[in-house]
Design an enzyme around this catalytic site. Structure first.
Site, short mmCIF file in Angstrom:
data_model
loop_
_atom_site.label_atom_id
_atom_site.label_comp_id
_atom_site.label_asym_id
_atom_site.label_seq_id
_atom_site.Cartn_x
_atom_site.Cartn_y
_atom_site.Cartn_z
N ASP A 119 0.88 -1.60 0.45
CA ASP A 119 0.12 0.15 -0.25
C ASP A 119 0.43 1.16 -0.05
OD1 ASP A 119 -1.84 1.49 0.49
OD2 ASP A 119 -2.58 1.86 1.84
N HIS A 120 0.23 2.86 0.08
CA HIS A 120 0.60 3.52 -0.03
C HIS A 120 0.71 4.18 1.42
CE1 HIS A 120 1.03 4.09 -4.77
NE2 HIS A 120 2.22 3.77 -4.27
N TYR A 133 -4.83 3.98 0.68
CA TYR A 133 -6.02 3.39 -0.04
C TYR A 133 -5.51 2.28 -1.36
CZ TYR A 133 -8.39 7.25 2.96
OH TYR A 133 -8.04 7.70 4.20
N HIS A 134 -4.49 2.17 -1.63
CA HIS A 134 -3.71 1.57 -3.06
C HIS A 134 -3.82 0.11 -2.50
CE1 HIS A 134 -2.71 5.73 -4.35
NE2 HIS A 134 -3.89 5.53 -4.38
N LEU A 135 -4.45 -1.05 -2.46
CA LEU A 135 -3.39 -1.71 -1.34
C LEU A 135 -4.04 -2.78 -2.55
CD1 LEU A 135 -5.50 -0.45 1.35
CD2 LEU A 135 -5.11 -2.67 2.06
#
Length: 539
Positions: A298-299, A477-479
């Site tokens: 994630d980021h 929220y870049h999972l």
């Protein structure tokens, strides 16, 4: 008594950014029957159309799974919020709509991880172009006949953003008029998937025009309990739990597009995963596949807040007159702040000029705000003019995992991104903090900023900056990566054709298949993967 069984050629689990595209593409010829199953509801509320409406969906349990991570050891044992779309359109229906493909090397790394050059950037570029209807008709880097409308925030951008752009020029960073063009590096204005002031999610652009097809069935509010396999390990049906249990069988394939959290969870509940883990939960082992749920990425992002001496969007959001003016402007002209994303300018920077590629993504927002946890208001803006500057590292090296915790379908999985667990990630956080401070000290920004409110100028040393980040960072929220593509069942969950290792008739198509996180916002890459997957499946 057995539940009724209905047969389709293809069953797609999850109507998110990928699932909506798959449903449209697989049903387009009329030759195949397609069933699309979505656990959430329909995206027909006005908040899904209004670009700034995503603030209203941020803590809305009707449309959002509202997951949380496990306590994160490197982030003061905090549990971080993980919103996920619980609606037709998935997380693409509730995100901030920034359209960034990522760096060319991201996809070249996918090709290396899979041993398949068809995942290189040059090979996936046609699929990006295929989905795009881009605002610049003269750009050879883009498609102009696709279903997703891509617009620039340049025309509606708030004037205070010009000070950020001027600061970057002052410090001799390269200017970039297209982050999805010849190169990623540079500062500029973001592109968004918005058409004439309306969010253009894959649900709106792909699925909704196809809903009247006789060979496409879309069911919402139905949660798949299990994928079923025959004696030859072929995925043959899905079982749903509802008022009356139901079975839907697939003649050709089942495609899992439930996202980076729920795809690995459903695989485990269906008997695919690390054998001992499954047995400890009382689940049968259909296929021992140890990488299911592993390699989660994630980021991670932190924001710095500033007071300004010039107007920002804070005043408009804080006054009834301002809100009325924005609302009227949107209703009459589909323009104004409500028709945009809050992330208007930013870019991709090298924290050290010697680096071969940008390692930082920045966002400059023309307002300063928090999102209250009661969900009663979309955002809570500061009571004075302000801006925020945020950063995330492009390619963090920390890897975590996500796993089912129970045979109960409704039990939240254990989500452990294992944030900031590598020395490299910790060093990059300090470098990113220094980069932001360097920009803010420019004459262009000092001309409008009166004070840094958070963290405040008392935070100066590397140790203090890292401590601030540990206490305040959150997910963007870049999972991704939890069912990663790879060469073998030992190092991955799916092969380069997105087929689950060791079984037949089952693919995974969503962000979980990323071998590594891309260097920016992930939604564009998810949609590209879906376009490419549709091509693989139909061929």
């Amino acid at each position: 008594m057995h539940p009724p069984k209905v047969e389709y050629d293809y069953i797609i689990i999850g109507a998110g950014s990928a699932g909506c595209i798959l449903a449209e593409r697989l049903s387009a010829s009329g030759e195949f029957s397609v069933l699309l199953l979505e656990a959430g509801g329909k995206d027909n509320h006005p908040w899904f159309k209004l670009p700034m409406g995503y603030g209203k969906l941020y803590y809305n349990p009707r449309y959002n799974w509202m997951y949380y991570t496990t306590p994160q050891a490197q982030l003061e044992n905090r549990k971080l919020y993980v919103p996920r779309g619980k609606v037709r359109g998935g997380s693409g229906a509730i995100n901030a709509m920034i359209y960034v493909r990522g760096a060319a090397r991201d996809f070249d790394d996918w090709a290396a991880a899979t041993g398949d050059t068809s995942w290189s950037y040059d090979s996936v570029l046609p699929y990006f172009k295929k989905l795009e209807n881009h605002w610049n008709p003269d750009s050879n880097w883009h498609g102009h006949e696709g279903k997703i409308h891509i617009s620039s925030l340049r025309s509606g951008m708030h004037p205070v953003c010009e000070h950020f752009l001027a600061a970057c020029r002052e410090l001799d960073y390269p200017e970039n008029t297209d982050f999805n063009g010849a190169q990623l590096e540079g500062f500029g204005v973001y592109d968004v998937n918005i058409e004439n002031g309306i969010r253009d999610s894959s649900s709106r652009a792909y699925l909704q025009p196809a809903l009247n097809r006789k060979n496409l069935t879309v069911k919402t509010g139905l949660r798949v309990e299990q994928i079923l396999f025959d004696a030859h390990k072929r995925a043959c049906a899905v079982r749903l739990h509802q008022h009356q249990p139901a079975l839907y069988s697939a003649k050709r394939e089942i495609i899992l597009s439930a996202g980076a959290i729920d795809s690995p969870k459903l695989l485990e509940l269906s008997g695919i995963g690390q054998g001992e883990r499954l047995q400890s939960l009382g689940l049968p082992v259909i296929q021992h596949l140890p990488q299911v749920g592993e390699r989660l990425q994630d980021h991670l992002c932190a924001s710095y807040y500033y007071k300004t001496k010039v107007p920002t969007l804070n005043e408009s959001f804080n006054s009834l007159i301002g809100q009325a003016r924005m609302g009227l402007q949107y209703l009459l002209t589909r323009s104004g702040p409500l028709a945009l994303s809050v992330n208007q300018t930013g870019g991709f920077f090298k924290s050290d000029p010697k680096l071969s590629a940008p390692n930082m993504q920045l966002y400059f927002n023309p307002l300063s705000y928090t999102i209250p946890k009661d969900g009663k208001v979309a955002i809570k803006t500061d009571p004075y003019p302000g801006v925020l500057l945020a950063f995330a590292t492009c390619r963090p090296t920390s890897r975590g995992n996500v796993h089912a915790t129970s045979t109960d379908l409704h039990a939240q999985p254990a989500i452990d991104p294992n944030y900031l667990s590598t020395t490299q990630d910790q060093q990059e956080v300090i470098a990113g903090s220094r980069l932001m401070r360097k920009l803010v000290q420019s004459a262009a920004l000092q001309a409008v900023i009166t004070a840094e409110t958070i963290p405040g100028t008392q935070v100066q040393s590397d140790t203090e900056m890292l401590a601030f980040f540990r206490a305040n960072a959150g997910s963007i929220y870049h999972l991704c990566g939890s069912c990663a593509m790879g060469k073998t069942a030992a190092d991955s969950v799916v092969d380069s054709q997105l087929r689950v290792h060791g079984v037949h008739g089952l693919r995974v198509v969503d962000a979980s298949i990323f071998p590594n996180v891309t260097s920016g916002n992930t939604n564009a890459a998810v949609m590209m993967v879906a376009e490419r997957a549709a091509n693989l499946i139909l061929n």
